[in-house]
Design a protein around this motif. Structure first.
Motif, PDB file in Angstrom:
ATOM      1  N   ARG A  63       0.817  -1.223   0.000  1.00  0.00           N
ATOM      2  CA  ARG A  63       0.000   0.000   0.000  1.00  0.00           C
ATOM      3  C   ARG A  63       0.848   1.268   0.000  1.00  0.00           C
ATOM      4  NH1 ARG A  63      -5.533  -1.117   1.525  1.00  0.00           N
ATOM      5  NH2 ARG A  63      -5.902  -3.109   0.506  1.00  0.00           N
ATOM      6  N   THR A  64       1.994   1.263   0.673  1.00  0.00           N
ATOM      7  CA  THR A  64       2.832   2.467   0.711  1.00  0.00           C
ATOM      8  C   THR A  64       3.409   2.759  -0.670  1.00  0.00           C
ATOM      9  OG1 THR A  64       3.365   2.055   3.027  1.00  0.00           O
ATOM     10  CG2 THR A  64       4.819   3.561   1.835  1.00  0.00           C
ATOM     11  N   MET A  65       3.929   1.744  -1.326  1.00  0.00           N
ATOM     12  CA  MET A  65       4.467   1.955  -2.679  1.00  0.00           C
ATOM     13  C   MET A  65       3.348   2.330  -3.650  1.00  0.00           C
ATOM     14  SD  MET A  65       7.643   1.817  -2.545  1.00  0.00           S
ATOM     15  CE  MET A  65       8.921   1.265  -1.447  1.00  0.00           C
ATOM     16  N   GLU A  66       2.179   1.733  -3.477  1.00  0.00           N
ATOM     17  CA  GLU A  66       1.024   2.080  -4.313  1.00  0.00           C
ATOM     18  C   GLU A  66       0.657   3.552  -4.109  1.00  0.00           C
ATOM     19  OE1 GLU A  66      -3.416   0.275  -5.116  1.00  0.00           O
ATOM     20  OE2 GLU A  66      -2.624   0.191  -3.079  1.00  0.00           O
ATOM     21  N   TRP A  67       0.698   3.998  -2.860  1.00  0.00           N
ATOM     22  CA  TRP A  67       0.398   5.392  -2.556  1.00  0.00           C
ATOM     23  C   TRP A  67       1.410   6.311  -3.242  1.00  0.00           C
ATOM     24  CZ3 TRP A  67       2.719   9.559  -0.311  1.00  0.00           C
ATOM     25  CH2 TRP A  67       1.879  10.627  -0.002  1.00  0.00           C
ATOM     26  N   LEU A  68       2.695   5.951  -3.175  1.00  0.00           N
ATOM     27  CA  LEU A  68       3.724   6.761  -3.836  1.00  0.00           C
ATOM     28  C   LEU A  68       3.507   6.826  -5.344  1.00  0.00           C
ATOM     29  CD1 LEU A  68       6.959   5.768  -1.888  1.00  0.00           C
ATOM     30  CD2 LEU A  68       5.915   8.042  -2.006  1.00  0.00           C
ATOM     31  N   LEU A  69       3.137   5.709  -5.934  1.00  0.00           N
ATOM     32  CA  LEU A  69       2.867   5.707  -7.373  1.00  0.00           C
ATOM     33  C   LEU A  69       1.675   6.592  -7.712  1.00  0.00           C
ATOM     34  CD1 LEU A  69       3.468   1.952  -8.238  1.00  0.00           C
ATOM     35  CD2 LEU A  69       4.902   3.913  -8.848  1.00  0.00           C
ATOM     36  N   ASP A  70       0.670   6.593  -6.857  1.00  0.00           N
ATOM     37  CA  ASP A  70      -0.503   7.446  -7.084  1.00  0.00           C
ATOM     38  C   ASP A  70      -0.152   8.923  -7.086  1.00  0.00           C
ATOM     39  OD1 ASP A  70      -2.210   5.300  -7.336  1.00  0.00           O
ATOM     40  OD2 ASP A  70      -3.041   5.467  -5.307  1.00  0.00           O
ATOM     41  N   VAL A  71       0.868   9.309  -6.314  1.00  0.00           N
ATOM     42  CA  VAL A  71       1.281  10.715  -6.272  1.00  0.00           C
ATOM     43  C   VAL A  71       2.482  10.979  -7.194  1.00  0.00           C
ATOM     44  CG1 VAL A  71       0.294  11.164  -3.994  1.00  0.00           C
ATOM     45  CG2 VAL A  71       2.666  10.383  -4.175  1.00  0.00           C
ATOM     46  N   GLN A  72       2.704  10.044  -8.107  1.00  0.00           N
ATOM     47  CA  GLN A  72       3.735  10.197  -9.145  1.00  0.00           C
ATOM     48  C   GLN A  72       5.163  10.215  -8.618  1.00  0.00           C
ATOM     49  OE1 GLN A  72       2.573  10.142 -12.384  1.00  0.00           O
ATOM     50  NE2 GLN A  72       0.618   9.810 -11.370  1.00  0.00           N
ATOM     51  N   VAL A  73       5.438   9.448  -7.569  1.00  0.00           N
ATOM     52  CA  VAL A  73       6.796   9.314  -7.041  1.00  0.00           C
ATOM     53  C   VAL A  73       7.222   7.869  -7.230  1.00  0.00           C
ATOM     54  CG1 VAL A  73       8.255   9.417  -4.985  1.00  0.00           C
ATOM     55  CG2 VAL A  73       6.496  11.158  -5.342  1.00  0.00           C
ATOM     56  N   ARG A  74       8.339   7.679  -7.921  1.00  0.00           N
ATOM     57  CA  ARG A  74       8.874   6.343  -8.170  1.00  0.00           C
ATOM     58  C   ARG A  74      10.246   6.240  -7.504  1.00  0.00           C
ATOM     59  NH1 ARG A  74       5.825   8.122 -12.027  1.00  0.00           N
ATOM     60  NH2 ARG A  74       4.277   6.780 -13.005  1.00  0.00           N
ATOM     61  N   PRO A  75      10.299   5.581  -6.338  1.00  0.00           N
ATOM     62  CA  PRO A  75      11.548   5.552  -5.559  1.00  0.00           C
ATOM     63  C   PRO A  75      12.718   4.901  -6.279  1.00  0.00           C
ATOM     64  CG  PRO A  75       9.725   4.666  -4.275  1.00  0.00           C
ATOM     65  CD  PRO A  75       9.226   4.909  -5.651  1.00  0.00           C
ATOM     66  N   ALA A 126       6.751   7.080   2.772  1.00  0.00           N
ATOM     67  CA  ALA A 126       5.781   7.950   2.098  1.00  0.00           C
ATOM     68  C   ALA A 126       6.248   9.398   2.054  1.00  0.00           C
ATOM     69  CB  ALA A 126       4.425   7.851   2.790  1.00  0.00           C
ATOM     70  N   ASP A 127       7.133   9.765   2.973  1.00  0.00           N
ATOM     71  CA  ASP A 127       7.676  11.123   2.973  1.00  0.00           C
ATOM     72  C   ASP A 127       8.497  11.426   1.719  1.00  0.00           C
ATOM     73  OD1 ASP A 127       6.460  11.866   5.313  1.00  0.00           O
ATOM     74  OD2 ASP A 127       8.243  11.642   6.567  1.00  0.00           O
ATOM     75  N   LEU A 128       8.714  10.430   0.892  1.00  0.00           N
ATOM     76  CA  LEU A 128       9.380  10.669  -0.396  1.00  0.00           C
ATOM     77  C   LEU A 128       8.587  11.645  -1.256  1.00  0.00           C
ATOM     78  CD1 LEU A 128      10.711   7.184  -1.492  1.00  0.00           C
ATOM     79  CD2 LEU A 128      12.058   9.228  -1.087  1.00  0.00           C
ATOM     80  N   ILE A 129       7.324  11.834  -0.954  1.00  0.00           N
ATOM     81  CA  ILE A 129       6.525  12.797  -1.705  1.00  0.00           C
ATOM     82  C   ILE A 129       7.158  14.186  -1.648  1.00  0.00           C
ATOM     83  CG2 ILE A 129       4.967  13.374   0.192  1.00  0.00           C
ATOM     84  CD1 ILE A 129       2.755  13.678  -1.915  1.00  0.00           C
ATOM     85  N   TYR A 130       7.860  14.465  -0.557  1.00  0.00           N
ATOM     86  CA  TYR A 130       8.465  15.786  -0.408  1.00  0.00           C
ATOM     87  C   TYR A 130       9.721  15.952  -1.252  1.00  0.00           C
ATOM     88  CZ  TYR A 130       5.088  15.930   3.319  1.00  0.00           C
ATOM     89  OH  TYR A 130       3.913  15.871   4.033  1.00  0.00           O
ATOM     90  N   THR A 131      10.155  14.894  -1.918  1.00  0.00           N
ATOM     91  CA  THR A 131      11.286  14.997  -2.838  1.00  0.00           C
ATOM     92  C   THR A 131      10.813  15.244  -4.266  1.00  0.00           C
ATOM     93  OG1 THR A 131      11.380  12.635  -3.368  1.00  0.00           O
ATOM     94  CG2 THR A 131      12.616  13.384  -1.422  1.00  0.00           C
ATOM     95  N   ARG A 132       9.512  15.197  -4.459  1.00  0.00           N
ATOM     96  CA  ARG A 132       8.944  15.379  -5.809  1.00  0.00           C
ATOM     97  C   ARG A 132       8.951  16.846  -6.189  1.00  0.00           C
ATOM     98  NH1 ARG A 132       2.682  14.509  -6.681  1.00  0.00           N
ATOM     99  NH2 ARG A 132       2.771  16.539  -5.709  1.00  0.00           N
ATOM    100  N   ARG A 133       9.305  17.086  -7.402  1.00  0.00           N
ATOM    101  CA  ARG A 133       9.271  18.451  -7.908  1.00  0.00           C
ATOM    102  C   ARG A 133       7.889  18.710  -8.475  1.00  0.00           C
ATOM    103  NH1 ARG A 133      15.098  18.685 -10.814  1.00  0.00           N
ATOM    104  NH2 ARG A 133      16.265  18.627  -8.875  1.00  0.00           N
ATOM    105  N   SER A 134       7.342  19.820  -8.125  1.00  0.00           N
ATOM    106  CA  SER A 134       6.003  20.165  -8.591  1.00  0.00           C
ATOM    107  C   SER A 134       6.053  20.550 -10.059  1.00  0.00           C
ATOM    108  CB  SER A 134       5.437  21.321  -7.769  1.00  0.00           C
ATOM    109  OG  SER A 134       4.216  21.732  -8.315  1.00  0.00           O
ATOM    110  N   SER A 135       5.129  20.018 -10.833  1.00  0.00           N
ATOM    111  CA  SER A 135       5.062  20.371 -12.246  1.00  0.00           C
ATOM    112  C   SER A 135       4.468  21.760 -12.412  1.00  0.00           C
ATOM    113  CB  SER A 135       4.221  19.343 -13.000  1.00  0.00           C
ATOM    114  OG  SER A 135       2.919  19.302 -12.462  1.00  0.00           O
ATOM    115  N   LEU A 136       3.925  22.326 -11.343  1.00  0.00           N
ATOM    116  CA  LEU A 136       3.355  23.663 -11.412  1.00  0.00           C
ATOM    117  C   LEU A 136       4.401  24.748 -11.201  1.00  0.00           C
ATOM    118  CD1 LEU A 136       0.105  23.050  -9.339  1.00  0.00           C
ATOM    119  CD2 LEU A 136       0.368  23.077 -11.817  1.00  0.00           C
TER     120      LEU A 136
END
Length: 148
Positions: A63-75, A126-136
């Protein structure tokens, strides 16, 4: 198998556990008070195929990796992100099996501390989301070009 009643008795009164129930395929789902960054609950599972208490395994079933994929983060696409995941897993003594984060428990007595360790590992990964660069976000060079 660690039956639902024994698990419910073991976690009764612990604030970290919100609910315990049995889902399809016989897995026991433990809803925790841990939250993913967007506010959804971290659910952990005891897979149904376990037949002996000494083989007790706690899992997020991917579920954690699935959540990351949903927010467009691929570790796995970045060495830095993969290192972040490896550090989090090592810190909490958790292993990754495919996409699932798992923790082996010696007995049902280790269930609550195991829930805490695996739950913390899930949140940390899941905190890897904070490493994602915003496309905006507009790169600084583009913002400067627009002003000239």
């Amino acid at each position: 198998m660690a039956d639902l009643t024994k698990i419910q008795q073991r976690v009764a009164g612990h604030a970290i556990v919100r609910s315990v129930d049995q889902i399809a395929h016989g897995h026991v789902r433990i809803e925790t008070a841990f939250l993913y960054p967007e506010g959804s609950s971290v659910d952990l599972f005891i897979p149904a195929e376990q037949t002996r208490l000494r083989e007790l395994r706690l899992s997020d079933l991917g579920r954690t990796m699935e959540w990351l994929l949903d927010v467009q983060v691929r570790p796995w696409l970045s060495k830095k992100r993969q290192s972040f995941v490896d550090d989090a897993l090592r810190l909490y003594g958790v292993r990754q099996e495919g996409g699932a984060l798992e923790l082996s428990l010696a007995s049902l007595d280790d269930l609550v501390p195991g829930i805490v360790r695996l739950g913390q590992a899930c949140v940390r990964v899941a905190d890897l989301i904070y490493t994602r660069r915003s496309s905006l976000q507009t790169p600084a060079t583009e913002a400067l070009e627009d002003k000239t």
